[in-house]
Design a protein around this motif. Structure first.
Motif, PDB file in Angstrom:
ATOM      1  N   ALA A  38      87.194  57.291  89.848  1.00 26.14           N
ATOM      2  CA  ALA A  38      85.774  57.258  90.499  1.00 26.14           C
ATOM      3  C   ALA A  38      84.823  57.668  89.474  1.00 26.14           C
ATOM      4  O   ALA A  38      83.762  57.077  89.738  1.00 26.14           O
ATOM      5  N   ILE A  39      85.166  58.177  88.233  1.00 24.46           N
ATOM      6  CA  ILE A  39      84.316  58.308  87.403  1.00 24.46           C
ATOM      7  C   ILE A  39      83.829  56.901  86.564  1.00 24.46           C
ATOM      8  O   ILE A  39      82.554  56.739  86.422  1.00 24.46           O
ATOM      9  N   SER A  40      84.809  56.202  86.512  1.00 25.80           N
ATOM     10  CA  SER A  40      84.381  54.802  85.933  1.00 25.80           C
ATOM     11  C   SER A  40      83.435  54.100  87.038  1.00 25.80           C
ATOM     12  O   SER A  40      82.392  53.531  86.382  1.00 25.80           O
ATOM     13  N   LEU A  41      83.681  54.234  88.238  1.00 29.96           N
ATOM     14  CA  LEU A  41      82.988  53.714  89.275  1.00 29.96           C
ATOM     15  C   LEU A  41      81.423  54.210  89.105  1.00 29.96           C
ATOM     16  O   LEU A  41      80.559  53.570  89.361  1.00 29.96           O
ATOM     17  N   TYR A  42      81.432  55.604  89.079  1.00 26.37           N
ATOM     18  CA  TYR A  42      80.331  56.358  88.991  1.00 26.37           C
ATOM     19  C   TYR A  42      79.348  55.812  87.767  1.00 26.37           C
ATOM     20  O   TYR A  42      78.346  55.450  87.718  1.00 26.37           O
ATOM     21  N   ASP A  43      79.860  55.852  86.671  1.00 25.12           N
ATOM     22  CA  ASP A  43      79.177  55.228  85.538  1.00 25.12           C
ATOM     23  C   ASP A  43      78.881  53.841  85.679  1.00 25.12           C
ATOM     24  O   ASP A  43      77.533  53.424  85.535  1.00 25.12           O
ATOM     25  N   THR A  44      79.449  52.898  86.365  1.00 27.34           N
ATOM     26  CA  THR A  44      79.053  51.728  86.578  1.00 27.34           C
ATOM     27  C   THR A  44      77.778  51.568  87.587  1.00 27.34           C
ATOM     28  O   THR A  44      77.021  50.864  87.354  1.00 27.34           O
ATOM     29  N   ALA A  45      77.845  52.315  88.521  1.00 27.58           N
ATOM     30  CA  ALA A  45      77.054  52.495  89.403  1.00 27.58           C
ATOM     31  C   ALA A  45      75.508  53.073  88.830  1.00 27.58           C
ATOM     32  O   ALA A  45      74.580  52.504  89.381  1.00 27.58           O
ATOM     33  N   ILE A  46      75.726  54.053  88.146  1.00 30.46           N
ATOM     34  CA  ILE A  46      74.400  54.552  87.253  1.00 30.46           C
ATOM     35  C   ILE A  46      73.743  53.495  86.536  1.00 30.46           C
ATOM     36  O   ILE A  46      72.402  53.236  86.466  1.00 30.46           O
ATOM     37  N   SER A  47      74.869  52.874  85.761  1.00 31.53           N
ATOM     38  CA  SER A  47      74.216  51.630  84.719  1.00 31.53           C
ATOM     39  C   SER A  47      73.520  50.545  85.537  1.00 31.53           C
ATOM     40  O   SER A  47      72.928  49.728  85.060  1.00 31.53           O
TER      41      SER A  47
END
Length: 344
Positions: A38-47
Motif C-alpha cells: 500500500a505504501i509503495s502504491l501511495y508513493d507511486t501515486a504521489i509521483s
C-alpha cells in the motif's frame, strides 16, 4: 510481511482512470493488510500526481494504525501515517472521526498523548463528534505513562461530550489511580465499576486486588447508624461515605452460591434498589411521559395533589385493580377486587 502477489488479484476493468486504478489496488492491499504494498502504491501515486479522495486517505491511515502492533511494520506505520494525514489536510480534504481516531492511535504509539488528545479536542473544527474509540488512544497513553491528572482531564472531556466509560477505560483509570495512590479516585472508580459492570475481567480483578493488598484503611471510625442510613439512602447496595475503618484489608477471592450467599465470608447478598438521585430522575421521566401522552388527564394537577397529601405511602390504581385477570368472556370491572385490596 509478505507482499501480495499481483497474480492473486482480479484483473481490473480496462480503460480505468489512474484514480480508480489506485482505489482498486489500495482496497485489495487493505483487505490483505499489506502495508508495504500500500505504501509503495501511495508513493507511486504521489509521483504521478494522482488525486486521492477521503476514502483513500482513510484506508491508508487505517492500514498504518492496525500495523502498529507488528514490530516489522511499526516504524513504517509511524513514518507514513503522519505523512498521509498531513497530505490529506494540505489537500483540503476534511478528516472525519475515523481519520482522527487512526492518527490518535499513531500519536499514542509514539507516547504522545497530548497530540492524541488535541486531535480529539479539535475534532469539532471538522464538524465531527468523537466516540469512545476516539478518546481511547489519549486516555490509555496517559494511564500507561502514569499521567493521572491528564487522564482525568480526558475523562471529564468525555463526560461533557456525552461519551460514557466502559470497563476497559474504568480499569485503566483505576490502575493509574492505584499506582499514584490517589485514594479518592480509586474509591470513585470502584463505585463506577460497581454500578456499570456486572462482572469484571481478570485484568480488572488483579488491579482491585493489588490496591487492597497495598492500601491500609485510614478512614473515619465506623458509625453503624450512619452507615445503615447511608446504605438505605443509596438503595441498599453501598454507603458512599468513602473509606471507613482502619487497619489492613483481608483480600480473598470467593464465590456466591445460587441463594446469594458468599462462600468466602458467609455474608448474604441483598437486592439493591435505585438510589435517591436515580429515583428522582426516574420520577421526572415518568412525569414527563405522562404529561406528554395524557394531556387531558392533567397529570400536573395529580402531582400537586400528591404533594399536598404526602402522608400517603401508596396510591392504588383502581382501574388496573378492577380489571386484573378479567380478560375472559364473562370478565369485567370487578368492584370486589378493589374493595379487597383496600381492606387488606
Amino acid at each position: 510481511m509478505a507482499m501480495a502477489s499481483p497474480a492473486n488479484k482480479k484483473k481490473p476493468k480496462s480503460n480505468q482512470t489512474p484514480e480508480s486504478q489506485f482505489s482498486y489496488n489500495l482496497n485489495f492491499y487493505s483487505k490483505s493488510k499489506d502495508l508495504h504494498s500500500a505504501i509503495s502504491l501511495y508513493d507511486t501515486a504521489i509521483s504521478q500526481n494522482t488525486r486521492l479522495n477521503q476514502h483513500n486517505f482513510n484506508t491508508l491511515l487505517y492500514l498504518c494504525s492496525i500495523s502498529l502492533n507488528e514490530p516489522s511494520t511499526k516504524d513504517l506505520s509511524l513514518q507514513y501515517g503522519f505523512r498521509v494525514f498531513d497530505h490529506m489536510v494540505s489537500n483540503g480534504i476534511k478528516p472525519n472521526e475515523a481519520s482522527i481516531t487512526a492518527v490518535a492511535r499513531l500519536a499514542a504509539a509514539k507516547g504522545d498523548g497530548d497530540y492524541a488528545f488535541d486531535l480529539v479536542k479539535n475534532i469539532g473544527v471538522y464538524n465531527e463528534l468523537p466516540r469512545l474509540r476516539t478518546y481511547d488512544p489519549a486516555l490509555f497513553c496517559y494511564c500507561e505513562n502514569l499521567e493521572g491528572d491528564k487522564a482525568y482531564e480526558v475523562e471529564e472531556h468525555m463526560g461533557r461530550m456525552g461519551v460514557g466509560l466502559e470497563e476497559g477505560e474504568i480499569a485503566a483509570l483505576l490502575k493509574v489511580s492505584v499506582e499514584t495512590r490517589r485514594e479518592d479516585r480509586v474509591y470513585g472508580y470502584l463505585q463506577k465499576l460497581r454500578k456499570m459492570v456486572r462482572c469484571v475481567r481478570e485484568e480488572t480483578a488483579k488491579v482491585i486486588e493489588h490496591w487492597f493488598g497495598i492500601f491500609e484503611g485510614n478512614g473515619v471510625e465506623l458509625d453503624v447508624g450512619l452507615v445503615r442510613e447511608a446504605v438505605s439512602r443509596n438503595g441498599g447496595g453501598w454507603h458512599g461515605l468513602g473509606w471507613i475503618g482502619k487497619e489492613k484489608w483481608v483480600v480473598r477471592r470467593g464465590s456466591v452460591n445460587a441463594g446469594g450467599k458468599c462462600c468466602c465470608c458467609g455474608e448474604q447478598l441483598v437486592s439493591v434498589d435505585i438510589d435517591d438521585d436515580e429515583t428522582e430522575r426516574f420520577a421526572e421521566s415518568v412525569a414527563g411521559l405522562a404529561m406528554e401522552r395524557e394531556v387531558k388527564a392533567n397529570f400536573s394537577e395529580f402531582q400537586n395533589w400528591l404533594e399536598k397529601h404526602a402522608n400517603y405511602e401508596a396510591i392504588m390504581d383502581g382501574a388496573n385493580i378492577g380489571l386484573y385477570q378479567q380478560n375472559f368472556a364473562e370478565g369485567g370491572f370487578s368492584i370486589s377486587q378493589v374493595v379487597d385490596v383496600h381492606l387488606n
